[in-house]
Design an enzyme around this catalytic site. Structure first.
Site, PDB file in Angstrom:
ATOM      1  N   SER A   1       0.886  -1.053  -0.011  1.00  0.00           N
ATOM      2  CA  SER A   1      -0.009   0.001  -0.145  1.00  0.00           C
ATOM      3  C   SER A   1       0.696   1.265   0.078  1.00  0.00           C
ATOM      4  CB  SER A   1      -0.872   0.026   1.225  1.00  0.00           C
ATOM      5  OG  SER A   1      -0.089   0.376   2.346  1.00  0.00           O
ATOM      6  N   LYS A   2       0.409   2.335   0.004  1.00  0.00           N
ATOM      7  CA  LYS A   2       0.916   3.608  -0.096  1.00  0.00           C
ATOM      8  C   LYS A   2       2.124   3.962   0.888  1.00  0.00           C
ATOM      9  CE  LYS A   2      -1.611   6.467  -3.027  1.00  0.00           C
ATOM     10  NZ  LYS A   2      -2.996   7.008  -2.864  1.00  0.00           N
TER      11      LYS A   2
END
Ligand code: GLU
Length: 465
Positions: free
Chosen positions: A239-240
């Site tokens: 994820s980010k």
């Protein structure tokens, strides 16, 4: 040509994720290797969430990575007539039914099921109803053979078996008349003649439902290969938090498509302990059998390492072209300065990304270098006045200003002043670069060119303290 037909089928609801790019790559490589056909299909049936911007982002990423399709891109929103026909077909054959249950009713049923410890799944209320209430309806596919099971061999995961009672009466058409993913993906994969579906394993749960639909619609079922997901360094889903997950963010950060391709393929595929693969080698070596069953772990350092490898080995003139937008972003116009290819040659060894390379090129194109404090304090000293003056006049007047000829010129000055090489070369380099990393002194002198060198030495002379 072989009969292999594969596809990449992204939903345009955001940027192209690393995982999606890898799926596209695996499909592309296998198609090239087996001389099959690779097509691109934009799955934009969810009109609320799909945007043209996302479509463009996907197409841009495909272009950047060089994954051109043999057929397509196809757009599902252009195929609604076909999907409607197929909904009608299933309704006519009694394989699908209209469901009038409202969202509130469904919520209540779900709640009750979870209270009673049952799996929350549609109870089939509308299966046998013959009235047609004046209420919005969805169309559901009636799951056949509730006591049976469905089994398929996934080319990566092995045999997968699911009992039908685990499955639901799937909604195939929403109340607004638009068809749903699981339904259209089957129609398209069948109608477009897919022989193998390679996709992320987040779709593994959908496959048994889809196989039921293939059969109900009278289609041949393709083979499947579900690719494990990509994890962050903490083994949690990428994820980010782990860095950029958009492919194009890496382009913006100055990564080369070759490095990205090489990096992506190794997230789940291996060939002995080899790390570096050109596209040609990948096409030769790629097989689904060598795609691992366990998740790939995203490792930004490795991507950087690959990028510097490709930067080092790139053709300098081609790299110079790729560098142009990064220079423009910094307001650097190389047309008015030293030859960019020559500059690039001097930077290849020490640049990890094109952004870094553009930073490194800045001093070449500045009117005067910007001196960092340490460099100024160390070299812009009165005691170097004679040295700079001698260097200036020697470089200004030497006959042949080329890398090979500059060595004797510089050495003559050093000898005349009785200095050690470093005592002369370091201040000179500082005057030319302001302290920025640079290639060897002779290469630097030649690339900058006589006139710029003289002007920079004059500038240094003005700044002496
Ligand atoms: N459109 C789906 C997605 O982007 C993929 C569908 C598929 O590959 O079957 O997740």
């Amino acid at each position: 040509m072989s009969d292999l037909r594969v596809r990449f089928a992204p939903s345009p609801t955001g940027y192209l994720h690393i995982g999606g790019a890898r799926t596209a790559l695996f499909n592309y490589l296998l198609a090239k290797k087996e001389q099959g056909t690779y097509l691109l299909r934009i799955e934009d049936t969810d009109v609320e969430r799909s945007t043209q911007e996302s479509v463009d982002a996907i197409l841009d990423a495909m272009t950047w990575l060089g994954l051109s399709c043999d057929e397509g891109p196809f757009y599902q929103t252009e195929r609604f007539d076909l999907y409607r026909q197929k909904v009608q077909l299933l309704l006519d054959e009694g394989k699908a039914y209209r469901c009038y249950c409202s969202a509130e009713e469904l919520d209540a049923k779900r709640e009750l099921a979870s209270k009673e410890g049952r799996k929350p799944k549609y109870d089939g209320t509308c299966r046998k109803r013959s009235d047609q209430p004046d209420a919005p309806s969805v169309v559901r596919f009636e799951l056949p053979d509730p006591a049976g099971e469905i089994s398929f061999i996934d080319r990566i995961k092995g045999t997968i078996t699911v009992r039908n009672e685990e499955l639901d009466d799937l909604i195939i058409q929403r109340s607004d008349g638009t068809p749903t993913y699981n339904f259209v993906v089957v129609i398209d994969d069948a109608e477009m003649g897919m022989t193998l579906v390679i996709r992320g394993d987040d779709h593994l749960n959908n496959t048994p439902r889809q196989i039921h639909l293939y059969r109900a619609l009278g289609y041949a079922v393709p083979e499947f290969a579900h690719v494990p997901m990509i994890l962050g360094s903490d083994k949690k889903r990428l994820s980010k938090r782990h860095g950029a997950t958009s492919v194009m963010a890496y382009q913006e950060q100055g990564f080369l498509p070759e490095a990205m391709i090489n990096y992506l393929v190794r997230l789940g595929w291996s060939h002995g302990d080899e790390e570096i693969f050109s596209m040609e080698e990948l096409i030769e070596k790629f097989t689904i059998d060598a795609v691992g069953r366990s998740a790939g772990v995203f490792n930004p350092e490795k991507l950087l390492w690959l990028n510097s490898h490709y930067i080092k080995s790139y053709d300098p003139a081609a790299l110079a072209k790729l560098l142009l937008p990064f220079l423009a972003q910094k307001g650097i116009d190389p047309s008015a300065g030293p030859d960019l290819t020559a500059v690039v040659k001097g930077l290849q060894e020490r640049s990890t990304t094109l952004v870094q390379m553009a930073d490194g090129a800045a001093f070449y194109y500045a009117d005067q270098p910007e001196f960092d404090e340490k460099t100024a304090a160390k070299f812009l000293l009165e005691e170097n006045r004679t040295l700079f003056t001698e260097l200036k006049s020697a470089l200004e007047s030497c006959e042949d200003y080329t890398e090979a000829q500059l060595e004797p010129v510089l050495k003559a000055v050093i000898e005349k002043l009785g200095l050690k090489f470093g005592k002369a070369a370091q201040p000179l380099r500082a005057a030319l670069t302001g302290g920025a990393p640079s290639p060897g002194i002779y290469e630097l002198l030649e690339v900058l060119g006589r006139q710029r060198v003289v002007v920079r030495i004059e500038n240094a002379l003005q700044l002496l303290k």
